[in-house]
Each structure stands twice: as C-alpha cells, then as structure tokens.
Design a protein around this motif. Structure first.
Motif, PDB file in Angstrom:
ATOM      1  N   LEU A 177       1.274  -1.867   7.511  1.00 44.15           N
ATOM      2  CA  LEU A 177       1.284  -3.140   6.783  1.00 44.15           C
ATOM      3  C   LEU A 177       1.052  -4.311   7.723  1.00 44.15           C
ATOM      4  O   LEU A 177       0.324  -5.269   7.400  1.00 44.15           O
ATOM      5  CB  LEU A 177       2.618  -3.303   6.047  1.00 44.15           C
ATOM      6  N   LYS A 178       1.665  -4.248   8.895  1.00 41.91           N
ATOM      7  CA  LYS A 178       1.521  -5.324   9.887  1.00 41.91           C
ATOM      8  C   LYS A 178       0.072  -5.453  10.332  1.00 41.91           C
ATOM      9  O   LYS A 178      -0.467  -6.565  10.445  1.00 41.91           O
ATOM     10  CB  LYS A 178       2.428  -5.023  11.080  1.00 41.91           C
ATOM     11  N   GLU A 179      -0.574  -4.322  10.580  1.00 43.48           N
ATOM     12  CA  GLU A 179      -1.968  -4.356  11.029  1.00 43.48           C
ATOM     13  C   GLU A 179      -2.894  -4.907   9.955  1.00 43.48           C
ATOM     14  O   GLU A 179      -3.948  -5.483  10.269  1.00 43.48           O
ATOM     15  CB  GLU A 179      -2.410  -2.944  11.430  1.00 43.48           C
ATOM     16  N   MET A 180      -2.482  -4.772   8.670  1.00 41.92           N
ATOM     17  CA  MET A 180      -3.277  -5.331   7.574  1.00 41.92           C
ATOM     18  C   MET A 180      -2.877  -6.763   7.254  1.00 41.92           C
ATOM     19  O   MET A 180      -3.416  -7.372   6.338  1.00 41.92           O
ATOM     20  CB  MET A 180      -3.131  -4.451   6.325  1.00 41.92           C
ATOM     21  N   GLY A 181      -1.887  -7.284   7.980  1.00 37.88           N
ATOM     22  CA  GLY A 181      -1.425  -8.648   7.746  1.00 37.88           C
ATOM     23  C   GLY A 181      -0.628  -8.793   6.471  1.00 37.88           C
ATOM     24  O   GLY A 181      -0.577  -9.867   5.871  1.00 37.88           O
TER      25      GLY A 181
ATOM     26  N   ASP B  34       0.397   2.543  -1.063  1.00 35.30           N
ATOM     27  CA  ASP B  34      -0.904   2.069  -1.536  1.00 35.30           C
ATOM     28  C   ASP B  34      -0.730   1.008  -2.615  1.00 35.30           C
ATOM     29  O   ASP B  34      -1.455  -0.006  -2.634  1.00 35.30           O
ATOM     30  CB  ASP B  34      -1.737   3.229  -2.077  1.00 35.30           C
ATOM     31  N   ALA B  35       0.215   1.255  -3.529  1.00 37.05           N
ATOM     32  CA  ALA B  35       0.459   0.276  -4.595  1.00 37.05           C
ATOM     33  C   ALA B  35       1.035  -1.010  -4.013  1.00 37.05           C
ATOM     34  O   ALA B  35       0.717  -2.113  -4.498  1.00 37.05           O
ATOM     35  CB  ALA B  35       1.428   0.869  -5.622  1.00 37.05           C
ATOM     36  N   LEU B  36       1.866  -0.918  -2.988  1.00 36.11           N
ATOM     37  CA  LEU B  36       2.437  -2.101  -2.342  1.00 36.11           C
ATOM     38  C   LEU B  36       1.337  -2.931  -1.695  1.00 36.11           C
ATOM     39  O   LEU B  36       1.341  -4.168  -1.773  1.00 36.11           O
ATOM     40  CB  LEU B  36       3.477  -1.688  -1.295  1.00 36.11           C
ATOM     41  N   VAL B  37       0.393  -2.245  -1.067  1.00 37.88           N
ATOM     42  CA  VAL B  37      -0.727  -2.948  -0.439  1.00 37.88           C
ATOM     43  C   VAL B  37      -1.506  -3.745  -1.493  1.00 37.88           C
ATOM     44  O   VAL B  37      -1.829  -4.923  -1.305  1.00 37.88           O
ATOM     45  CB  VAL B  37      -1.659  -1.944   0.286  1.00 37.88           C
ATOM     46  N   SER B  38      -1.786  -3.110  -2.625  1.00 36.62           N
ATOM     47  CA  SER B  38      -2.522  -3.799  -3.704  1.00 36.62           C
ATOM     48  C   SER B  38      -1.709  -4.966  -4.245  1.00 36.62           C
ATOM     49  O   SER B  38      -2.252  -6.065  -4.487  1.00 36.62           O
ATOM     50  CB  SER B  38      -2.836  -2.810  -4.829  1.00 36.62           C
ATOM     51  N   TRP B  39      -0.408  -4.747  -4.441  1.00 34.01           N
ATOM     52  CA  TRP B  39       0.458  -5.804  -4.971  1.00 34.01           C
ATOM     53  C   TRP B  39       0.521  -6.984  -4.001  1.00 34.01           C
ATOM     54  O   TRP B  39       0.427  -8.148  -4.423  1.00 34.01           O
ATOM     55  CB  TRP B  39       1.856  -5.234  -5.189  1.00 34.01           C
ATOM     56  N   ALA B  40       0.665  -6.699  -2.715  1.00 32.51           N
ATOM     57  CA  ALA B  40       0.777  -7.762  -1.723  1.00 32.51           C
ATOM     58  C   ALA B  40      -0.500  -8.592  -1.649  1.00 32.51           C
ATOM     59  O   ALA B  40      -0.458  -9.824  -1.514  1.00 32.51           O
ATOM     60  CB  ALA B  40       1.099  -7.157  -0.352  1.00 32.51           C
ATOM     61  N   ARG B  41      -1.635  -7.942  -1.748  1.00 34.45           N
ATOM     62  CA  ARG B  41      -2.908  -8.668  -1.714  1.00 34.45           C
ATOM     63  C   ARG B  41      -3.089  -9.518  -2.970  1.00 34.45           C
ATOM     64  O   ARG B  41      -3.667 -10.607  -2.921  1.00 34.45           O
ATOM     65  CB  ARG B  41      -4.060  -7.671  -1.581  1.00 34.45           C
ATOM     66  N   GLU B  42      -2.587  -9.020  -4.083  1.00 35.42           N
ATOM     67  CA  GLU B  42      -2.727  -9.749  -5.342  1.00 35.42           C
ATOM     68  C   GLU B  42      -1.875 -11.006  -5.367  1.00 35.42           C
ATOM     69  O   GLU B  42      -2.306 -12.044  -5.876  1.00 35.42           O
ATOM     70  CB  GLU B  42      -2.333  -8.819  -6.499  1.00 35.42           C
ATOM     71  N   VAL B  43      -0.634 -10.925  -4.813  1.00 32.74           N
ATOM     72  CA  VAL B  43       0.265 -12.083  -4.864  1.00 32.74           C
ATOM     73  C   VAL B  43       0.043 -13.033  -3.699  1.00 32.74           C
ATOM     74  O   VAL B  43       0.605 -14.139  -3.675  1.00 32.74           O
ATOM     75  CB  VAL B  43       1.741 -11.635  -4.868  1.00 32.74           C
ATOM     76  N   ASP B  44      -0.751 -12.612  -2.716  1.00 33.03           N
ATOM     77  CA  ASP B  44      -0.966 -13.451  -1.535  1.00 33.03           C
ATOM     78  C   ASP B  44      -1.741 -14.710  -1.920  1.00 33.03           C
ATOM     79  O   ASP B  44      -2.841 -14.618  -2.433  1.00 33.03           O
ATOM     80  CB  ASP B  44      -1.744 -12.638  -0.489  1.00 33.03           C
TER      81      ASP B  44
END
Length: 506
Positions: A333-337, A496-506
């Motif tokens: 997650l850190k590497e993806m910001g 994977d779902a957390l990554v999508s959620w984090a990008r959506e709310v960012d």
C-alpha cells in the motif's frame, strides 16, 4: 496372646529348620571333639556327619537370606510400580486396575459409581516461586487432606503434577459424589503451613458418573477431566458434573482446534482490512482483521476461533503469520501511495508477554521492509493487567522504535483509567458496545463523551469503533473524536478491494 497367622508360620519354618540343622551340626562337632561333654546321644554324629550338617546349614542359610532379600526387593519394586513415590498414593496404573474391577462389579450389580478428577488451582506459581521442595511438601499435605475426605473403600491416586483422581464405588446417589467434592473443596481451601509459609490453594473438580450408556472405564476418566476443565472456565474453586452436552461442546472445540492447526499450515486464513477515517471522512489508516475460510464450514467468525487459539497457544504461530502478512500488505500500500496513516494489527496477551516478543517483531519489520512508524499495535486491557510494570516497559520500548500503540475495546475492563497515566499509549479505541447506542442511550453517550474529554486532556488520540450511521458520526465528531471506523465508512475488505476503495475516495 496374639495368634500367629498361617502365612507367617509358613514363612518362618525354613528358618527354624535352618537353626535346628546348624545346632545339631555344631553339637555333633563338639561331641566328636570333646567326648566327655554331656551331649545327648541322638546328637552324637560322626565327625563327617556333623561337618556335613554344618556345611549344609551354611549353604541353606545363604540360600534363604538371598531368597528373602530377593523377595523384599520384588515387594519393593511391586510397590513402586503401583504407588506414587512422593505421596504414597496409588499411581495411574494401580488406579486404572482398581477402576476396571469396580467398573465390572458396578455393571454386574447395577450400582452407581463416580470418578472425581481434581486439579489444584494456581499450584504452579507457588512451586515456581517457593521452589520444588516446598511444592512437594504441599502436594503431600494435599494428599493427606484428600485422604481425610473419602471412605476406606474409595481409591485415591495421584496422576502426576498437581492432578489427583478419586474413585467412589457403590454410591446410593449422584449427590454423594457432589458431597465428596464439596468436602474436598472445603478441605483444600484451609491454609497449609509448609516450610514457614502459610499457603492457600483451591481446586477445580470434574465428576463423571457411571450411567446406563456404553461407557468404558477409560471414558469415565476422560469425562471427569472434561468436566474439570469446565469448572476451571467457570472461575475455579468449584466442581462440575459431566453431561452429554458438555461432551458435544468439547468435541466441537477439539475438532475446531485441529482444523485451525490445519488452517494455519495450509493457507485457509486470510486478512481483510477495515479503513479508518478522520473528522473530514478522509482515509487515515487501516486495521488488519483475520478471517478463516473453512473448506467445509465456510467462513468462520474470528470470535469463534481467536479465543480458542489464545487458550491453546495456537495464537503464537497464527499471530506471527498475521503480523508478517499485514506488514507485507502495508509495504505494498505504501509503495502505491495508499497508506496515509498506520497499519493496525491486534496483539494478543500471549504474544505480548512471550519471551523475545520485541526481537521477533523487529525481525518481521526488517524482513518485510515496513518502517516502524507505519505500524500500530492494538492492545487489549487484558494485555496490560498481567505484569503491569513489564507491560509499561515493553510499550515504552515499542514507542522508542517508532511503533504506535492503541488501547483496544477501551472501557470494557475494570482498570482502564488507572494505568493510562503511566502507559505511553498513543490512542484509545472506544468499544463499539458504547458507540452503537450513543445517540439513544444517555449513559453510553456520557461514557463516550467522558472518554473523549479525558483523552483530549491527556494528549491521546480517540478512535470510535463500530460507527454505523451518520448520526453516530456527527455526535462523536462534535464531541471531538479524532478518528472513526465502522460500516458507515467501509466494511472490512480484501487487499485488492481496499486498493480500489482508497483510490476512489482519494
């Protein structure tokens, strides 16, 4: 004059015969050497005959004493094979033989019998603190106390350690077994004077009764053992009678334990992550939550298997896997910001107090490459209640490494406020049991508001768990709560779902 038993006469006659033989031989030798001595005519043997009697008597004496010594040795070995060396009670082997005999008689005569399994509570700390000599003397004192509680026809055995077992044959009712258990509990509770120490003990007792089912002697012992563990879980210093319901429940636990061991080995466990948000609803951090996908039972809730893992010690390998996987995912997650705050991981009391915990944690951080300042450990109040000084020292060490600590489920224990002033925790989490009714229940509202106010004055961050609607979010935010976690914002989800959620709310 006391009567001499037939058995004793049988044992004595060889020695009497030996004495007569030696006496006759020596008399014959004296008569041959000194004819003038008044030796009776029947004892005037030839020199060769007298010598034969003496030599034969000496050979006989050697054989008799050797045989009697061997008999004494065999008797001693037989005793050692059937008795406990420390207490002199029957050992497991002798108990099982007696149980088989009484079991057969009870079946033939349609009589009731019971087995009591007794385990001393908190004996180990006494043994470890005061030494094994004091511990051994205490066990002997307990053995004598137990003997005073039973009938001459009952059998008392020590199975080893601080475990004792009682066999009660020929009972009139099940109540009789319970009365014996009550007497034992009262007797053991009395103070014991050992080595200048006044020691106090209690016991947990399990009772199994011979019923009409196809029970075996060995099963009676197992059932009493299971009932004893239930007594321990009910607070100790009590007894519990075995029931079929208890058997079914424990069987399910045993199966679950075995399945959990297989789950740890075969990769049936996985992590879900639940986001935390700040007062503006922005993604702030995440908590790792373990899940178990059983191949036949489906998804098993954490509250079903985590307490079991804590009891059995399986939480140690399980916890290591959770830590390692959560740190790996946090690095990703850190590497993806996508990790604005810390990765939160729950820590069990057994893990926290295990020797070498800090070194193992540092090793996991080094192997996964996660910076220490991106990790937060959630500690329950139970972690901190055991060995408080060491707990505070460990939390200080964690803080020095840069690892944050949070007090999880705050408010559900008894000593929450007393240790906060000394503990260098970074945040506290208000338990969801208070949050769920914060809008409708003035007492829950008062608890939440009080905790938030106190934490603010102490410089602690407050996280509200279990926030499920906007009204709860608004009132807690108005009181000054810093972070929030719950279904209102996001459910626990796979990486994977957390990554999508984090990008959506960012």
């Amino acid at each position: 004059m006391p009567q001499v038993s037939h058995a004793l006469r049988l044992q004595a006659w060889p020695f009497l015969l030996l004495a007569c033989t030696l006496l006759a031989g020596f008399a014959g030798l004296l008569a041959s050497a000194f004819p003038q001595l008044p030796v009776p005519e029947p004892l005037r043997f030839s020199w060769a005959g007298s010598l034969t009697l003496v030599v034969g008597g000496m050979v006989m004496s050697a054989w008799l004493f050797r045989s009697s010594g061997r008999a004494l040795l065999l008797k001693k070995l037989a005793y050692q094979a059937s008795h406990d060396a420390l207490t002199g009670l029957a050992n497991r082997t002798m108990f099982e033989e007696k149980l088989q005999q009484d079991f057969t008689l009870a079946r033939q005569n349609n009589r009731l019998m019971a087995v009591l399994f007794i385990d001393l509570d908190e004996f180990k700390p006494i043994n470890d603190t005061l030494g094994h000599k004091v511990g051994d003397r205490l066990l002997v004192a307990v053995a004598r106390a137990l003997e005073a509680c039973i009938r001459p026809t009952d059998t008392l055995a020590r199975f080893g350690g601080d475990e004792f077992v009682v066999l009660l044959p020929d009972l009139e009712s099940a109540r009789q077994a319970e009365e014996v258990a009550e007497r034992i509990l009262q007797k053991i509770a009395l103070p014991q004077q050992v080595g200048g120490h006044e020691l106090y003990l209690s016991a947990s007792i399990g009772i199994s009764l011979l019923d009409d089912s196809e029970t075996s002697p060995e099963k009676l012992i197992r059932q009493a053992d299971m009932a004893m563990y239930k007594a321990k879980r009910q607070g100790r210093d009590t007894f519990q009678v075995y029931s079929a319901e208890l058997d079914a429940k424990l069987s399910r636990r045993v199966t679950l334990r075995q399945d959990l061991q297989e789950a740890i080995r075969s990769g049936q466990l996985f992590l879900h992550y639940q986001p935390q948000v700040d007062q503006n609803g922005k993604f702030f951090g995440v908590e790792a939550l373990v899940r178990w996908q059983h191949p036949t039972r489906g998804l098993i809730a954490p509250e079903r298997f985590l307490p079991l893992a804590e009891e059995t010690g399986q939480i140690v390998p399980l916890g290591k896997w959770i830590f390692t996987q959560a740190c790996k995912d946090a690095v990703q997650l850190k590497e993806m910001g996508l990790l604005p705050g810390r990765m939160g991981v729950n820590l069990s009391p057994l893990q926290f107090h295990r020797p070498g915990f800090l070194d193992k944690l540092k090793k996991i951080l080094a192997e996964t490459g996660l910076p220490a300042d991106l990790l937060e450990l959630d500690l329950t109040e139970g972690v901190l209640m055991k060995d408080r000084c060491r707990a505070i020292s460990l939390v200080n060490s964690l803080q020095e490494l840069g690892i944050s600590t949070a007090i999880d489920d705050f408010g559900t224990g008894f000593s929450s406020f007393s240790y906060l002033k000394d503990l260098p925790a970074s945040s506290i989490k208000i338990d969801k049991s208070f949050v769920e009714n914060v809008v409708t229940n003035h007492k829950d509202a008062a608890v939440c508001k009080g905790v938030i106010t106190m934490a603010r004055e102490m410089g602690l961050t407050v996280v509200a768990e279990g926030v499920e609607d906007e009204a709860q979010f608004d009132i807690l935010r108005a009181w000054g709560c810093h972070r929030f976690q719950g279904f209102y914002f996001a459910r626990p989800m796979a990486l994977d779902a957390l990554v999508s959620w984090a990008r959506e709310v960012d």
